[in-house]
Design a protein around this motif. Structure first.
Motif, short mmCIF file in Angstrom:
data_model
loop_
_atom_site.label_atom_id
_atom_site.label_comp_id
_atom_site.label_asym_id
_atom_site.label_seq_id
_atom_site.Cartn_x
_atom_site.Cartn_y
_atom_site.Cartn_z
N PHE A 1 0.86 -1.19 0.00
CA PHE A 1 0.00 0.00 0.00
C PHE A 1 0.90 1.24 0.00
O PHE A 1 0.82 2.10 -0.86
N ALA B 1 -19.95 0.94 4.26
CA ALA B 1 -20.48 1.42 2.96
C ALA B 1 -20.41 2.93 2.85
O ALA B 1 -20.50 3.48 1.75
N ILE C 1 -17.83 4.75 3.62
CA ILE C 1 -16.47 5.21 3.32
C ILE C 1 -16.34 5.42 1.81
O ILE C 1 -16.61 4.50 1.02
N PRO C 2 -15.97 6.63 1.38
CA PRO C 2 -15.78 6.88 -0.06
C PRO C 2 -14.80 5.85 -0.64
O PRO C 2 -13.75 5.59 -0.03
N GLY C 3 -15.19 5.24 -1.72
CA GLY C 3 -14.34 4.21 -2.33
C GLY C 3 -14.91 2.82 -2.09
O GLY C 3 -14.60 1.87 -2.82
N VAL C 4 -15.73 2.68 -1.04
CA VAL C 4 -16.39 1.39 -0.79
C VAL C 4 -17.69 1.38 -1.58
O VAL C 4 -18.65 2.10 -1.22
N ALA C 5 -17.76 0.59 -2.61
CA ALA C 5 -18.96 0.58 -3.47
C ALA C 5 -20.07 -0.23 -2.81
O ALA C 5 -21.24 0.12 -2.86
N GLU C 6 -19.69 -1.35 -2.17
CA GLU C 6 -20.68 -2.21 -1.52
C GLU C 6 -20.04 -2.87 -0.31
O GLU C 6 -18.83 -3.15 -0.31
N ALA C 7 -20.85 -3.19 0.69
CA ALA C 7 -20.38 -3.99 1.84
C ALA C 7 -21.46 -5.01 2.14
O ALA C 7 -22.66 -4.71 2.08
N ILE D 1 -16.42 -4.27 -1.05
CA ILE D 1 -15.91 -4.20 -2.42
C ILE D 1 -15.52 -2.75 -2.71
O ILE D 1 -16.36 -1.84 -2.63
N ARG E 1 -13.93 0.21 -5.16
CA ARG E 1 -13.71 0.63 -6.56
C ARG E 1 -13.11 2.05 -6.48
O ARG E 1 -13.79 2.97 -6.00
N LEU F 1 -5.99 3.50 -2.56
CA LEU F 1 -6.19 2.22 -1.86
C LEU F 1 -5.59 2.27 -0.44
O LEU F 1 -6.25 1.91 0.54
N VAL G 1 -7.91 1.85 2.89
CA VAL G 1 -7.77 0.63 3.72
C VAL G 1 -7.09 0.95 5.05
O VAL G 1 -7.63 0.66 6.12
N GLU H 1 -20.95 9.48 -9.37
CA GLU H 1 -19.77 9.42 -8.45
C GLU H 1 -19.45 10.82 -7.94
O GLU H 1 -19.58 11.78 -8.68
N VAL I 1 -26.85 -6.41 2.38
CA VAL I 1 -26.03 -5.63 1.44
C VAL I 1 -26.19 -4.15 1.79
O VAL I 1 -27.31 -3.66 1.98
N TYR I 2 -25.07 -3.45 1.93
CA TYR I 2 -25.06 -2.02 2.24
C TYR I 2 -24.38 -1.31 1.07
O TYR I 2 -23.25 -1.65 0.71
N SER I 3 -25.07 -0.33 0.45
CA SER I 3 -24.41 0.39 -0.65
C SER I 3 -25.10 1.72 -0.91
O SER I 3 -26.33 1.81 -0.77
N ARG I 4 -24.34 2.72 -1.29
CA ARG I 4 -24.93 4.01 -1.71
C ARG I 4 -25.50 3.86 -3.12
O ARG I 4 -26.26 4.68 -3.59
N HIS I 5 -25.06 2.81 -3.86
CA HIS I 5 -25.57 2.60 -5.22
C HIS I 5 -26.84 1.78 -5.16
O HIS I 5 -27.02 0.98 -4.25
N LEU J 1 -27.84 -1.11 -6.50
CA LEU J 1 -27.19 -2.21 -7.23
C LEU J 1 -28.18 -2.93 -8.14
O LEU J 1 -27.84 -3.32 -9.26
#
Lengths: 91, 91, 91, 91, 91, 91, 91, 91, 91, 91
Positions: free
Chosen positions: D75, E23, E25-31, E43, E45, E52, E56, E91, F77-81, F83
């Motif tokens: 990282f 979810a 956190i900016p950058g976390v697309a899904e949890a 996940i 993106r 990264l 992380v 985004e 599932v947790y997401s701002r999108h 999905l």
């Protein structure tokens, strides 16, 4: 002579002194701080097999700072050296 | 002197002879068949650290019947014995 | 030159600062925060093998926030670079 | 520059030559045969992150004699050396 | 776009809220809260690979209640979907 | 929509093609070759939970070159999108 | 007669007394302090299978100093001895 | 008397006969097929400690169908029974 | 009907009561204290898959004394019994 | 009634048929293909404890395609259902 190797995992705070303390226990011929998953390895050489229980469970395992031990007892010993003679010098 | 312990996992068919073969490798002071997860433990004592690579990767690891090895190199050695003197007798 | 890689598991609270602290230890050429089971990997390059014990057991392992370390010592080093020359620049 | 460490488990028969073969792969700056559970560790230094996939999955993992690999991507990199300068000499 | 999956082990007391916090956190697309050894999978993106480290080690790993994380970075991404387009919407 | 992540260990010889093959299985939204202990991670998005059995045990696990799989099903599932909307485009 | 072996991991402070305490539990025929990953092994011989639950979960597992237990129940027993006769002497 | 427990992992094809074969080896007092990770457990009772090597490495480990063995040697034995008397009956 | 098995590791102090507490959670059809590495196994039978998240993450995992859980969701169910009929009696 | 859960790891080629084959063995009440490290879980309900050995070691473990099994026997069973009644219907 009974031979055994005891692998030792220690608390971070015990790393500095544990090697010396291990080597002072009667029956421990050598102790190394080592690379890899374990922190120390002690090589035991004992006149009587019965001493093994005392050295491992009553002396070695109770040193402060020890987290986990794993004892490997030697079934058979193979060596070009006469280990008994070598290690009974000054015993 | 550089000290190391090499743990060895062997094929069932190699159990009978591997102990003796390990002990014949120059630099291997002692080899034990042992209790526990591993089948053998070899104790190496080498005059030069550079010999370690040769003994482990070119001699020891290539003995027929060896499945896996794990080498623990001694950072520091603690002992009431003068191991150098003991083990250079007749070296 | 002796080369080694030390894998480090750290407490969550130590993640932010430990990388920099590792790299400040004389003998640690580089430290990475890494993906996977371990949190950091430190690459050691030491003039004398004997320095390894000091760097790992007396300096590195005692940094606050370290939970577990696992040292892999290089038997042999293969590289198109002349690492000794590269890393003794400004040593 | 992207840095990564790839740990490698090898077949016994591949131990002698794999170190050299690893170091010949463009992007592999150094490769060591190492103590511990793994047989080799390769240190990768790549100009583009995208090269990582190519080096690991298409070049490194397919060398004959490799049983298992585990890649740790850096990282962050902490070093007193200017690694980019050091390793782009003669790149 | 850099893709990664972070597996998370959590304290029992953090199970109820950690999914939502991941979810955000900016950058976390899904949890997901998941079956199996791990409690959550996130996940990621990210537009830049350099993000990264920040996501992380500085954001995700420091959420209260996290015991252990293991990051898997994607070398290559295979998909019938145009993930970049899909996930840069809004985004 | 049911979400799941399937971790895959592959034979060395299957590394080059398996990513693409995984992504062609209906229900597999994305597949990555990844760093760490596993070789691939597949992200499944399925309209019906019952499809999960078919995709994993009848399609995915039987691809040539797969050694081991481990499926993590998403509880929540947790997401701002959104999905469902994102991934039903062109389904 | 139902036979079972219970492997026990103990706190360092419990090592001295736990062997005797294990052997005093009705149904425990023998207890050993042992080499290897575990600290003790208890051999259970019970007239009724239903006693197994009581001995293991209500008596044995609750001895102070026990960290972890793992019970192996015998499906079939092979012996040249008439164990029932041997162990009901003085029961 | 030396006591030990040998845990045995067997090939599927050896499950039917291995229990009986284990119990026929002089020094093996009892053998069980067991629940859990291991397939069999053999309880050894030996007049001389030196017999242990012979029974384990020369007789037991070489039975066809054995994949892996792990020997736990008893340091100390705790029992309300006089095991020596019990097991030397008809020895 | 959705079927799942949840393996549970518990604190020593929770062993006595946890079995009963598990079985009282709606959706848990049966709970066993078991031999082996885990302490309990709970068999879940749920009318809706969505209930799984609630039962596991909001009810079961938060029982006091639970150290770790691992959920195995059934992809397919094979049985000579009509489980739906059996278990909806008196639901 | 004796209850047990047998976890099964299977060869890839056996995945399609093994679930049905498991459920056909008398004493196996239900079998699931499952998420996670194991491929199948079989729930056994037996009138006599002695049947357990027969079902596991002589029937179940010898089904073609089984790589490894791990049996967890129930010490105690907790359920709001009268399992004996439920499962002896049509036995």
């Amino acid at each position: 002579m009974t031979h055994a190797i005891v692998l030792v995992q220690a608390e971070r705070t015990a790393l500095a002194d544990l090697g010396g303390q291990l080597a002072e226990i009667p029956g421990v011929a050598e102790a190394y701080s080592v690379t890899g998953e374990w922190d120390f390895a002690a090589i035991l050489r004992l006149r009587e097999q019965d001493d093994l229980a005392h050295v491992v469970t009553e002396r070695l395992s109770r040193l402060p700072g020890i987290v986990k031990t794993q004892t490997m007892v030697a079934f058979e010993v193979y060596s070009r050296h006469d280990l008994e003679a070598l290690f009974s010098v000054g015993e």
